[in-house]
Design an enzyme around this catalytic site. Structure first.
Site, PDB file in Angstrom:
ATOM      1  N   SER A   9       0.865  -1.188   0.000  1.00 41.55           N
ATOM      2  CA  SER A   9       0.000   0.000   0.000  1.00 41.55           C
ATOM      3  C   SER A   9       0.895   1.230   0.000  1.00 41.55           C
ATOM      4  CB  SER A   9      -0.876   0.018   1.251  1.00 41.55           C
ATOM      5  OG  SER A   9      -1.331   1.335   1.478  1.00 41.55           O
ATOM      6  N   HIS A  34      -1.399  -1.392  -4.091  1.00 40.11           N
ATOM      7  CA  HIS A  34      -2.651  -1.071  -3.408  1.00 40.11           C
ATOM      8  C   HIS A  34      -2.714   0.445  -3.181  1.00 40.11           C
ATOM      9  CE1 HIS A  34      -6.053  -2.157  -0.762  1.00 40.11           C
ATOM     10  NE2 HIS A  34      -5.604  -1.226   0.057  1.00 40.11           N
ATOM     11  N   ASP A  36      -4.848   3.541  -1.542  1.00 42.00           N
ATOM     12  CA  ASP A  36      -5.877   3.853  -0.557  1.00 42.00           C
ATOM     13  C   ASP A  36      -6.435   5.256  -0.745  1.00 42.00           C
ATOM     14  OD1 ASP A  36      -6.029   1.501   1.167  1.00 42.00           O
ATOM     15  OD2 ASP A  36      -3.922   1.923   1.596  1.00 42.00           O
ATOM     16  N   MET A  38      -9.053   8.019   0.352  1.00 45.24           N
ATOM     17  CA  MET A  38      -9.884   8.386   1.518  1.00 45.24           C
ATOM     18  C   MET A  38     -10.451   9.784   1.338  1.00 45.24           C
ATOM     19  SD  MET A  38      -7.502   7.008   4.613  1.00 45.24           S
ATOM     20  CE  MET A  38      -6.558   5.488   4.474  1.00 45.24           C
ATOM     21  N   HIS A  67      -8.545   0.955  -3.484  1.00 42.84           N
ATOM     22  CA  HIS A  67      -9.422   0.762  -2.332  1.00 42.84           C
ATOM     23  C   HIS A  67     -10.110   2.087  -2.027  1.00 42.84           C
ATOM     24  CE1 HIS A  67      -9.498  -0.444   2.258  1.00 42.84           C
ATOM     25  NE2 HIS A  67     -10.716  -0.309   1.750  1.00 42.84           N
ATOM     26  N   MET A  69     -12.184   4.250   0.070  1.00 41.12           N
ATOM     27  CA  MET A  69     -12.778   4.492   1.395  1.00 41.12           C
ATOM     28  C   MET A  69     -13.471   5.838   1.325  1.00 41.12           C
ATOM     29  SD  MET A  69      -9.594   2.983   3.558  1.00 41.12           S
ATOM     30  CE  MET A  69      -8.533   3.118   2.134  1.00 41.12           C
ATOM     31  N   MET A 138     -11.095  -5.930   6.253  1.00 42.22           N
ATOM     32  CA  MET A 138     -10.275  -4.951   6.974  1.00 42.22           C
ATOM     33  C   MET A 138      -9.839  -5.574   8.297  1.00 42.22           C
ATOM     34  SD  MET A 138      -9.889  -2.129   5.174  1.00 42.22           S
ATOM     35  CE  MET A 138      -8.781  -1.551   6.464  1.00 42.22           C
ATOM     36  N   PHE A 144      -6.105   4.844   8.534  1.00 41.44           N
ATOM     37  CA  PHE A 144      -4.703   5.162   8.776  1.00 41.44           C
ATOM     38  C   PHE A 144      -3.819   3.933   8.574  1.00 41.44           C
ATOM     39  CE2 PHE A 144      -7.444   7.814  11.319  1.00 41.44           C
ATOM     40  CZ  PHE A 144      -7.004   9.092  10.975  1.00 41.44           C
ATOM     41  N   GLY A 145      -2.601   4.196   8.111  1.00 43.06           N
ATOM     42  CA  GLY A 145      -1.615   3.127   8.030  1.00 43.06           C
ATOM     43  C   GLY A 145      -0.996   2.924   9.410  1.00 43.06           C
ATOM     44  N   ASP A 176      -6.243  -6.477   4.850  1.00 44.29           N
ATOM     45  CA  ASP A 176      -5.693  -5.124   4.781  1.00 44.29           C
ATOM     46  C   ASP A 176      -5.642  -4.499   6.170  1.00 44.29           C
ATOM     47  OD1 ASP A 176      -4.916  -2.620   3.979  1.00 44.29           O
ATOM     48  OD2 ASP A 176      -6.754  -2.139   2.880  1.00 44.29           O
ATOM     49  N   GLY A 198       1.353  -1.860   4.222  1.00 36.57           N
ATOM     50  CA  GLY A 198       1.809  -0.482   4.008  1.00 36.57           C
ATOM     51  C   GLY A 198       2.998  -0.173   4.881  1.00 36.57           C
TER      52      GLY A 198
END
Ligand code: DX5
Ligand code: ZN
Length: 223
Positions: A9, A34, A36, A38, A67, A69, A138, A144-145, A176, A198
């Site tokens: 990620s 990947h 992310d 958001m 992904h 979100m 999830m 958050f990573g 993930d 990530g």
């Protein structure tokens, strides 16, 4: 035997050198990238959108696993497809008309995935599973990573694997959040086929992203 895919990620990558980060993990054997996305509404954090997907598309042939979100993801499916996404994952919690959204992703010719937050029961998949290419469990709360893996999710992955096997379709089972060499093998044994990581890869204190990918791969080799 199913090839277990490692999907770094980029959320935790050094954005000033994104191309280098992606090239390094690709050369080390990463299978997917990947991404992310958001929106600050569905999750309490903001990241990036289509321009980053388009930039990644120019620098790597690896599949881009996007992904989403975000609330009402149907507004942006086409734009992400145009930017070069290979798969789009939407959250069941963000889609009251999930079946329609999944059809739209498929009509765009992309892999269609559904994601479940830790507190969302697997029963939410029951009516949609036959229509998806990918399920994402999830293993942290999204946003958050670098968060700690929620141990109880291992059992959820096992049950998701049973549901997929009962259906008899080749649906990828992705995990993930908080994934690293300490839990990767257990996740694969539970039935995961795609490991997103990530922080472990891009914030590895003990080395470079490439080495972290290799360590993760080694951790899932059958002994
Ligand atoms: C969290 C994201 C994850 C995240 C995983 O909301 O969906 O993809 O980047 O990061 P780590 O591996 O750091 O938990
Ligand atoms: Zn993610």
């Amino acid at each position: 035997m199913t090839r277990i895919r490692i999907a770094p990620s980029i959320l935790s990558a050094d954005f000033t050198c994104l191309a280098r980060a992606v090239t390094e993990v690709a050369e080390a054997g990463a299978d997917w990238i990947h991404v992310d996305v958001m929106d600050g509404h569905f999750v309490p954090n903001l990241t990036f959108g289509m321009p980053i997907v388009a930039a990644l598309r120019r620098i790597t042939p690896l599949p881009l696993d996007v992904h989403l979100m975000i609330e009402a993801p149907e507004r942006y499916l086409e734009a992400f497809a145009r930017a070069g996404a290979d798969g789009l994952i939407v959250h069941v919690e963000a889609c009251p008309h999930l079946h329609r959204v999944i059809q739209q992703i498929r009509e765009l010719g992309l892999r269609a995935g559904v994601a479940l937050n830790p507190a969302t029961p697997l029963s939410a998949l029951e009516e949609i599973l036959p229509d998806v290419d990918q399920v994402l469990i999830m293993t942290v709360n999204p946003g958050f990573g670098g968060q700690a893996f929620i141990e109880r999710m291992l059992e959820k992955v096992r049950r998701a694997r049973k549901m997929i096997d009962a259906l008899g379709r080749p649906i990828e089972l992705e995990v993930d959040g908080g994934v690293g060499p300490e839990n990767a093998l257990a996740l694969v044994e539970a039935g995961a086929t795609v490991l997103v990581a990530g922080a472990y890869i891009f914030e590895a204190p003990q080395g470079q992203p490439a080495e972290a990918v290799q360590r993760l791969r080694k951790a899932i080799q059958p002994q």
